[in-house]
Design a protein around this motif. Structure first.
Motif, PDB file in Angstrom:
ATOM      1  N   HIS A 185      32.039  35.550  46.503  1.00 29.58           N
ATOM      2  CA  HIS A 185      33.419  36.017  46.610  1.00 29.58           C
ATOM      3  C   HIS A 185      34.150  35.970  45.263  1.00 29.58           C
ATOM      4  CE1 HIS A 185      34.558  31.704  48.015  1.00 29.58           C
ATOM      5  NE2 HIS A 185      34.578  31.782  46.717  1.00 29.58           N
ATOM      6  N   HIS A 186      33.518  35.407  44.247  1.00 32.57           N
ATOM      7  CA  HIS A 186      34.109  35.470  42.904  1.00 32.57           C
ATOM      8  C   HIS A 186      33.699  36.743  42.170  1.00 32.57           C
ATOM      9  CE1 HIS A 186      35.567  31.291  42.939  1.00 32.57           C
ATOM     10  NE2 HIS A 186      34.548  31.111  43.760  1.00 32.57           N
ATOM     11  N   HIS A 243      31.334  27.278  42.909  1.00 30.57           N
ATOM     12  CA  HIS A 243      32.036  27.353  44.174  1.00 30.57           C
ATOM     13  C   HIS A 243      31.877  26.091  45.015  1.00 30.57           C
ATOM     14  CE1 HIS A 243      34.687  28.699  47.092  1.00 30.57           C
ATOM     15  NE2 HIS A 243      33.861  28.126  47.939  1.00 30.57           N
TER      16      HIS A 243
HETATM   17 CU   LIG Z   1      34.619  30.166  45.324  1.00 28.46          CU
END
Ligand SMILES: [Cu+2]
Ligand code: HEM
Ligand SMILES: [Cu+2]
Lengths: 551, 327
Positions: free
Chosen positions: A304-305, A255
């Motif tokens: 958030h993945h 990320h």
């Molecule tokens: Cu991400």
């Protein structure tokens, strides 16, 4: 005529006579940047060709001309090249190398030999990655994310790709380290952090991410290799490991890596907008600080993945909350850029067209990212084409578009020549239209439930894939044409002079065009802001021999 | 029976919480349009208003701050983001709050390369429905699915065999999805409120036939469902009077062999066609092929694709007999 960096160079070892060896051994930051560009764009075209094969295959439901396994290898090859060989090193390795030292008035980076070594480490990593294409087991079929336990069980040659990603990570760490030291130590006297051009700020924030986040992926890849070959039992449930742990470790790096891609690209935007508005930038400090805060908060949002990965619901809520706070500094930058155009004099040269085009495409990319930051909505959209379209809007319509903007902007600096503006604009419009046609329909397909990494699909989705295919044709035509225009510009273009855009930053104050080996004749004293214009003309003028101000 | 048209299935919003998710999505959509326009419209306007030919150099402003404006464009988007966060959270809340087991049917789901298996609680007669759902390329659809009554809360307890890989159980029409992870049990629930058939797709990449790992959820009227559930029929739609499948054939279907091998045509799906295999190989070979598939790998295929099936001796014998009968 004075000698440019094309005529002479310093080398890592000895003083070779042959031009070829001089390039191979060069430690000049500008030459190294050019070599990165040559290699990277070659890979980029391989990955684009692979993508085109996928698009052809997806033209209709059912198998057209490749089978499922080949398709799986194709998106892995495409993703691995685009991410690890192209976009992560991308802007820093090419434009960071070439332009950043010039912008801060340095003669080179702090560790030129290390820079040379890093380049060759990158080449080694690239060769290892591609070598597996020619082995029996074939290229990895894991997707660029290497999720366990799939990557541990598959028969394809994952080890090569993992080792390659590890080596490329090393190269990335070293680049980051080199740039950090350079920016701290080699700024021209007088140039405080608040007087640095914003591109340098972007590179600076990125360098910290490279240095701090990349080791995590290195460790993760090593653990995956140890799991696969020695069965240490960390990721593979059959050996008592936890596959979700792999996902966490992977995204702790990957990320922040997306900010590592976008921050230097935003830096390019911040150079182009004031130059082609002929006025100072709006909100210099808020742009600089937003880069820093994006880099900081970006570490804390990887979850958030994993909204559908069996993570605890409380963790989802926290990750979602933090994710929205990355959106805000990003938004602020966009307002600052648009405000910079207010009461300026807008010159729609090619770099500016790319920058303004990106304001549209990245706004779409960013706002669709907000959609999938919403947990409930992402549970539906995760792993669909909505997500794939989002990251292509952000990476292709954001990072790559700005990279292209930067290439057009600094082309005269690097080559001393000018490309044909009219043709370059045609290439822009083709790519802009093609890109939107290529990826916009995929938002709709994804919303209706078209999963990603599907080699075959239900007939309902055909119409979207067909639009997308024609978009790809237009886009790739424009892309190819753009490189033709560059090539013609470099070989036959008119000399550009040192400052064709009337820009203010130090890289445009060279004694000759293209720049000489050791850059500025003297180290300038910087007692001015980076974007000082008065009535549309740059305020600061130099005598290029002494680098004394003469305004 | 075909896979139902996804788009109509999609639009029917067949689960009770689908409307919440859609509401959150469209709220986000309109807020995005507004925020996007506050960037893009001024950009076009300025590019036109301050075009080169329209501006005298003396008129250029070098204004670099406007505190009220800067506060506005930080705080207003922040507030909007918090609204979106909130609706993202509430729409998750309904999706992720499992109903009480006492008022739900709990069905075990097993996802493995590349089939879905469902196991129901025992019915009154003590029969346990076990259903294997695989995509059949020949008919372009899945034969059997997950049968549930309308207006009933259903909890899915999902897992994957320990030596398998991650899959995800995605039902677009219900707006729900959750990974199915080897060695773990994950859960999701739904209450379908419209009779119909809805596609299930595997949304986590799982290899060769990832894009054929479909199933479907068939929502039925309560009475129809009960009638089937209390029977021992394989599915509510299979004609009870049709001749029963041979033991071998039903094992062949239940174990998902059909997902990888065609048996009455020469088509190569994932593994080789088994048509006429009895003439090529003896029973011992076929037995080994089921128990230890990697021992002999036919030309053009890879080891590690077909999982070893640890089936009882008698079942293996039935399967071998069935394969030998396929001419
Ligand atoms: Cu991400
Ligand atoms: C020429 C334009 C491009 C086209 C036509 C294209 C097309 C595609 C397609 C068809 C997929 C497969 C989607 C799926 O099956 O799930 C894909 C995946 C992907 N693309 Fe691109 N792409 C392009 C440019 C780029 C660029 C510039 C980048 C990054 C810088 C990129 C990064 C990726 C990544 C990371 C994936 C995911 C691979 C995976 O699932 O492991 N693409 N692209
Ligand atoms: Cu799958």
């Amino acid at each position: 005529m004075s000698k440019s960096y094309f005529d002479e160079t310093h080398c890592a070892i000895g003083h070779p006579k042959s031009t070829f060896m001089q390039w191979m051994l060069t430690i000049d930051h500008k030459r190294i940047g050019l070599m990165y560009a040559a290699v990277m764009f070659t890979f980029f075209f391989v990955a684009v060709a692979t993508a085109f094969v996928m698009r052809l295959e997806l033209f209709a439901p059912g198998a057209q001309f490749i089978d499922g396994d080949t398709f799986n290898q194709a998106f892995t090859l495409h993703g691995v090249i685009m991410i690890f060989l192209f976009i992560i090193p991308g802007v820093p390795a090419v434009l960071g190398n070439i332009v950043m030292p010039l912008m801060i008035g340095a003669k080179d980076v702090s560790f030129p030999r290390l820079n040379w070594f890093t380049f060759w480490l990158y080449i080694l990593g690239a060769l290892v990655a591609l070598a597996s294409l020619f082995t029996d087991a074939g290229f990895a079929d894991t997707g660029w994310t290497f999720y366990a336990p799939y990557s541990l069980n598959t028969g394809t040659n994952v080890i090569f790709t993992l080792v390659a990603a590890f080596i490329l990570g090393m190269a990335s760490i070293l680049t980051g380290l080199n740039f950090l030291v350079t920016i701290h130590r080699l700024r021209a006297p007088g140039m405080t952090f608040w007087k640095m051009p914003l591109f340098v700020w972007g590179i600076y924030a990125t360098a910290w991410i490279q240095l701090l986040a990349t080791p995590v992926v290195g460790i993760t890849l090593i653990l995956a290799i140890m799991e696969k070959y020695f069965g240490i039992g960390i990721f593979d449930p059959a050996k008592g490991g936890d596959p979700v742990l792999f996902e966490h470790l992977f995204w702790i790096y990957s990320h922040p890596a997306v900010y590592l891609m976008i921050l230097p690209a935003f830096g390019i935007m911040s150079e182009i907008i004031p130059t082609f508005s002929r006025r100072t930038i709006f909100g210099y400090r808020s742009i600089a600080l937003s880069s820093a805060s994006i880099a900081g908060v970006g570490y804390l949002v990887w979850g958030h993945h994993l909204y559908t990965s069996g993570m605890a619901d409380t963790a989802k809520v926290i990750f979602s909350f933090l994710t929205f706070f990355v959106a805000i500094p990003t938004g602020v930058k966009f307002y600052d850029w648009v405000a910079t155009m207010y009461k300026g004099k807008i010159i729609l040269s090619t770099p500016m067209l790319w920058a303004l085009g990106t304001i549209i495409t990245f706004t779409i990319g960013g706002l669709t990212g907000v959609t999938i930051a919403m947990i409930g909505v992402d549970i539906h959209l995760q792993d669909t084409y909505y997500t794939v379209a989002h990251f292509h809007y952000a990476m292709l319509g954001g990072v790559v578009f700005l990279f292209f903007a930067g290439l057009h902007y600094w082309f005269p600096l690097v080559t001393g020549k000018m490309y044909n503006e009219k043709q370059a604009k045609i290439a822009f419009y083709l790519q802009f239209v093609g890109f939107n046609l290529l990826w916009f329909p995929m938002f709709i397909a994804g919303y209706y439930g078209m999963p990603r990494r599907y080699f075959d699909y239900l007939p309902e989705f055909q119409i979207y894939h067909q639009f997308s295919f024609f978009g790809a044709v237009i886009f790739i035509t424009g892309l190819t044409y753009m490189f033709v225009v560059f090539f013609k510009g470099w070989t036959k273009g008119k000399p550009s002079g040192t400052n064709p855009w009337n820009a203010t930053t130090l890289e445009w104050h060279m004694p000759s065009s293209p720049p000489p080996l050791e850059n500025h004749s003297k180290v300038p004293y910087v007692d001015f802001e980076p974007y000082e214009y008065h009535h549309g003309e740059p305020v600061v003028k130099f005598d290029y021999e002494t680098m004394k101000r003469i305004d | 029976m075909d896979v139902n048209n996804t788009l109509s299935g999609f639009n029917s919003m067949a689960a009770t919480f689908a409307a919440d998710v859609d509401h959150a999505f469209w709220l986000n959509f309109w807020i995005s349009i507004v925020l996007g326009m506050t960037v893009i419209i001024p950009m076009f306007y300025f590019a036109w208003k301050y075009r080169e030919s329209n501006v005298k150099n003396e008129d250029i402003s070098n204004n670099s701050h406007n505190t009220p404006l800067e506060i506005a464009w930080t705080l207003i988007p922040t507030a909007l983001m918090m609204v979106l966060f909130y609706y993202g959270y509430t729409s998750m809340k309904t999706l992720r709050t499992m109903p009480a087991a006492s008022e739900s049917i709990t069905i075990k789901v097993e996802g493995s390369k590349w089939k879905w298996k469902y196991e129901y609680p025992a019915n009154k007669a003590g029969h346990v429905h076990k259903i294997t759902s695989v995509y059949d390329k020949k008919i372009g659809g899945v034969k059997r699915g997950l049968y549930v009554p309308k207006g009933q809360k259903v909890i899915l307890e999902m897992t994957s065999p320990i030596n398998d890989v991650i899959h995800a159980y995605f039902v677009p029409a219900f707006r729900m999805k959750e990974d199915v992870i080897p060695g773990r049990t994950t859960k999701q629930w739904f209450e379908a409120d419209k009779v119909g058939e809805y596609d299930v797709e595997c949304a986590e990449y799982c290899g060769t036939a990832h894009s054929y790992m479909y199933s479907k959820i068939v929502v039925m009227e309560r009475a129809d469902y009960d009638k089937w559930f209390e029977s021992s029929a394989k599915s509510p739609f299979e004609d009870a009077s049709a001749p029963a499948l041979s033991k071998g054939q039903s094992l062949y279907e239940d174990n998902g062999c059909a997902g990888c091998h065609s048996i009455d045509t020469d088509a190569i799906l994932v593994g080789p066609s088994l048509k006429g295999i009895g003439a090529k190989h003896d029973a011992a070979y076929l037995k080994d092929a089921i128990l230890t598939p990697d021992k002999v790998v036919p030309e053009g295929f890879y080891p590690g694709v077909m999982p070893p099936f640890a089936l009882p001796e008698a079942d293996v014998a039935e399967l071998v007999k069935y394969m030998q009968s396929a001419k």
